[in-house]
Design a protein around this motif. Structure first.
Motif, short mmCIF file in Angstrom:
data_model
loop_
_atom_site.label_atom_id
_atom_site.label_comp_id
_atom_site.label_asym_id
_atom_site.label_seq_id
_atom_site.Cartn_x
_atom_site.Cartn_y
_atom_site.Cartn_z
N ALA A 75 -1.12 6.75 6.59
CA ALA A 75 -1.01 6.89 5.13
C ALA A 75 -2.06 6.03 4.43
O ALA A 75 -2.67 6.46 3.44
CB ALA A 75 0.39 6.50 4.67
N LEU A 78 -5.61 7.73 5.08
CA LEU A 78 -5.71 9.02 4.39
C LEU A 78 -5.73 8.82 2.88
O LEU A 78 -6.46 9.50 2.16
CB LEU A 78 -4.55 9.92 4.80
N GLY A 79 -4.92 7.87 2.40
CA GLY A 79 -4.94 7.57 0.96
C GLY A 79 -6.29 7.03 0.53
O GLY A 79 -6.80 7.39 -0.54
N LEU A 100 -1.74 13.40 4.46
CA LEU A 100 -1.13 12.33 3.68
C LEU A 100 0.31 12.68 3.30
O LEU A 100 1.21 11.82 3.36
CB LEU A 100 -1.95 12.03 2.44
#
Length: 328
Positions: A75, A78-79, A100
């Motif tokens: 996360a 990907l964020g 995500l």
């Protein structure tokens, strides 16, 4: 490259070498991904991203971590890859966004607001940052502890339970440390004790009561004045914060989620101001009552006379009272 130079000043050859390293590591990651060797792909993508932290490399690293079940790391990466979506190809942007969403279903998130942006913020002992008013982090589900730390202030600790797929809102309000207690007025105590006469038949109740009452009344007034000064300071902070919120979001800023943390801090400042004002007025009223009763003792208490008891009023920056010296 000298010690004082950064990457912006490095020779173009060094930058090219790093880019080559990133591309080679990325190619290894692609071959491992196509073969289903996700641990090898994750290591290669990480090496590529560390050599050249571009958004697309962060995204590929996040997808590899997702495949390995490392949902929080996935996360985060990907964020980070989607912070500047315009730099990504449409297909990559779609893959990273879908990844995500899958990672966020398995983890929790938290928005941490701190009253002093210069404070350091930690979660479970891991340093999150310093110099910001708010932070957003991904967390594994379970019990966690947020902490704000700043020299001269009491650490603010906030334990909370992070739930899968949900966001926690954390507020850290740091209070200044109280000043160290003042040293006892030893010279005054010794002087009062030396001035006490030899024991006599007993204390003069009226004199002791009147001096003690006046001393307590004076201490109450001093305490009330100090509380009122602190309330005024809190009021000024609240007014400044309210003006800042209005400048950013207009008169109705507190109706929107993006200003929720700042508006919560504003409410805290207002409550602190009101509490201090109420305490100050209570202190003033109590001091007035005690002083009035002490003065009325001239009518109902025995007249003062020679006594073995001395009552000496004491007042310091932290409060006041009365010292009674003698023998019974």
């Amino acid at each position: 490259m000298s010690a004082g130079e950064d990457r912006h000043d490095e020779p173009s050859g060094a930058a090219a070498a790093r880019s080559t390293d990133a591309e080679e590591a990325f190619a290894r990651g692609e071959r491992a991904r196509r073969a289903g060797r996700w641990a090898e792909a994750e290591a290669a993508y990480r090496a590529a991203w560390q050599a050249d932290p571009r958004p697309e490399l962060a995204g590929e690293l996040g997808l590899a971590e997702l495949a390995l079940g490392r949902f929080r790391d996935a996360a985060e990466h990907l964020g980070a890859s989607l912070l500047y979506p315009e730099t990504l190809a449409p297909a990559a942007r779609r893959r990273f966004s879908e990844g995500l969403l899958r990672a966020e279903r398995e983890v929790s998130s938290a928005t941490v607001a701190v009253s002093r942006p210069e404070a350091e913020v930690f979660i479970d002992g891991r340093r999150i940052g310093r110099g910001q008013a708010t932070y957003f982090v991904y967390l594994d589900p379970g019990r966690h502890e947020a902490r704000g730390r700043l020299d001269g202030y009491i650490d603010e600790v906030y334990p909370f339970e992070a739930q899968r797929g949900r966001e926690s809102m954390i507020g850290l309000h740091l209070e200044p440390k109280p000043p160290p207690p003042a040293a006892a007025p030893v010279a005054l105590v010794r002087a009062a004790a030396a001035a006490a006469p030899a024991p006599a038949s007993g204390p003069a109740a009226g004199t002791v009561f009147r001096i003690g009452g006046v001393a307590l009344a004076v201490a109450g007034v001093a305490l009330g004045a100090g509380l009122m000064v602190e309330a005024s300071a809190r009021g000024d902070e609240a007014a400044a914060l309210e003006e800042a919120i209005r400048r950013r979001g207009g008169p109705a800023a507190c109706l929107y989620d993006e200003h929720k943390a700042a508006c919560g801090e504003l409410d805290d400042e207002r409550r602190a101001r009101d509490t201090l004002e109420a305490a100050a007025w209570a202190s003033f009223v109590s001091a007035g009552v005690v002083g009035a009763v002490a003065l009325s003792s001239f009518w109902w208490a025995p007249a003062p006379g020679t006594s073995a008891v001395r009552a000496v009023p004491l007042a310091t920056a932290q409060g006041g009272g009365v010292l009674v010296v003698g023998a019974w």
